[in-house]
Design an enzyme around this catalytic site. Structure first.
Site, mmCIF file in Angstrom:
data_model
loop_
_atom_site.group_PDB
_atom_site.id
_atom_site.type_symbol
_atom_site.label_atom_id
_atom_site.label_comp_id
_atom_site.label_asym_id
_atom_site.label_seq_id
_atom_site.Cartn_x
_atom_site.Cartn_y
_atom_site.Cartn_z
ATOM 1 N N GLU A 87 3.612 -8.623 1.377
ATOM 2 C CA GLU A 87 2.509 -7.683 1.173
ATOM 3 C C GLU A 87 2.998 -6.719 0.102
ATOM 4 O O GLU A 87 3.957 -5.986 0.327
ATOM 5 C CB GLU A 87 2.225 -6.934 2.484
ATOM 6 C CG GLU A 87 1.198 -5.818 2.375
ATOM 7 C CD GLU A 87 1.029 -5.031 3.684
ATOM 8 O OE1 GLU A 87 1.815 -5.255 4.640
ATOM 9 O OE2 GLU A 87 0.128 -4.192 3.743
ATOM 10 N N GLU A 135 -6.246 3.695 3.645
ATOM 11 C CA GLU A 135 -5.725 3.729 5.009
ATOM 12 C C GLU A 135 -5.694 5.180 5.483
ATOM 13 O O GLU A 135 -4.765 5.925 5.147
ATOM 14 C CB GLU A 135 -4.295 3.172 5.049
ATOM 15 C CG GLU A 135 -4.183 1.694 4.734
ATOM 16 C CD GLU A 135 -2.750 1.185 4.843
ATOM 17 O OE1 GLU A 135 -2.542 0.139 5.453
ATOM 18 O OE2 GLU A 135 -1.827 1.841 4.310
#
Ligand code: NAG
Ligand code: NAG
Length: 239
Positions: free
Chosen positions: A137, A221
């Site tokens: 990621e 986020e």
């Protein structure tokens, strides 16, 4: 006259779509916009995401969120995921231009949130983000608001990639490795070739160039606070 006016209204109504469900998604152009409130149980609050317009590889979207409690837990990752920029090996990419222009139209005091790309690779061409097929990621942070940080620890500083200077953080997640390009600068008008990031990862972080690009996501986020993030223009493509 009446016909034209009616048609214009119908088009406007169809292009602006607001999502409220925990895992609701909408498709537009080359993207899926998803709410992805995966961590909502770690706090209290709500979020909605709106697909404002999309055509080809260009999309405009927004998300309104309000979250409290669980100050160290991510509540969600409202994001747009490209349906076309994927399925190629890093070594085969000649260019991966991206543009992301965004702002918080409203933002509470003491907000804790990031605004970041989430780019996933694996050994096969197909892989759902954060799945058993994920090897890496790669995050690119465009905003670090409040006392938050990427997974892992700093492995390099003053790294120049894409005309900007980054700290590189690295650490393990579930079954994949997270490598994050991190800055405390606020980058609201981002225009780079992601190939420069891939080249750095292969040359300096030992990422196998045979890894397949499985997904490029761009979103936010939130941990706590409230904000209205508006992306006036986002695009990404790979060739
Ligand atoms: C999102 O927040 C903005 C600013 O507070 C507001 O004008 C807009 O109506 C909100 N949109 C939704 C879908 O809640
Ligand atoms: C994992 O990879 C396999 C083989 O490429 C593919 O068929 C499958 O759909 C992928 N699963 C997920 C969850 O990404």
């Amino acid at each position: 006259m009446l016909t034209v006016a009616t048609l214009a209204l119908a088009i406007t109504a169809a292009s602006a779509q607001t999502l409220t469900g925990q895992f609701e998604c909408a498709s537009g152009g080359d993207y899926n916009l998803c709410q992805n409130l995966w961590g909502s149980d770690s706090g209290t609050g709500s979020q909605s995401s709106t697909l404002i317009s999309a055509e080809g590889d260009t999309i405009s979207w927004s998300t309104n969120w309000t979250w409290a409690d669980g100050p160290n837990s991510v509540k969600s990752y409202a994001n747009v995921e490209s349906t076309t920029a994927k399925g190629v090996q890093l070594s085969e990419i000649t260019t991966a231009p991206t543009t992301w222009i965004w702002e918080h139209e409203t933002q509470s005091d003491g907000i804790r949130a990031d605004v970041a790309y989430d780019i996933w690779t694996g050994v096969g061409p197909v892989g759902t983000p954060a799945s058993a097929n994920s090897s890496y990621e790669f995050m690119i942070w465009l905003a670090k608001l409040g006392d938050i940080q990427p997974i892992g620890s700093t492995v390099a500083s003053n790294v120049e990639v894409g005309g900007l200077t980054w700290e590189v953080w690295r650490g393990p997640n579930t079954n994949w490795e997270v490598i994050s390009f991190f800055t405390t600068d606020l980058i609201q008008d981002f225009e780079v070739d992601l190939k420069e990031f891939f080249d750095y990862l292969v040359a300096e972080q030992d990422v196998d160039p045979a890894q397949y690009l499985q997904s490029i996501q761009a979103g936010t986020e939130p941990f706590t606070g409230s904000a209205n993030l508006v992306t006036s223009k986002y695009s990404v493509s790979v060739a």
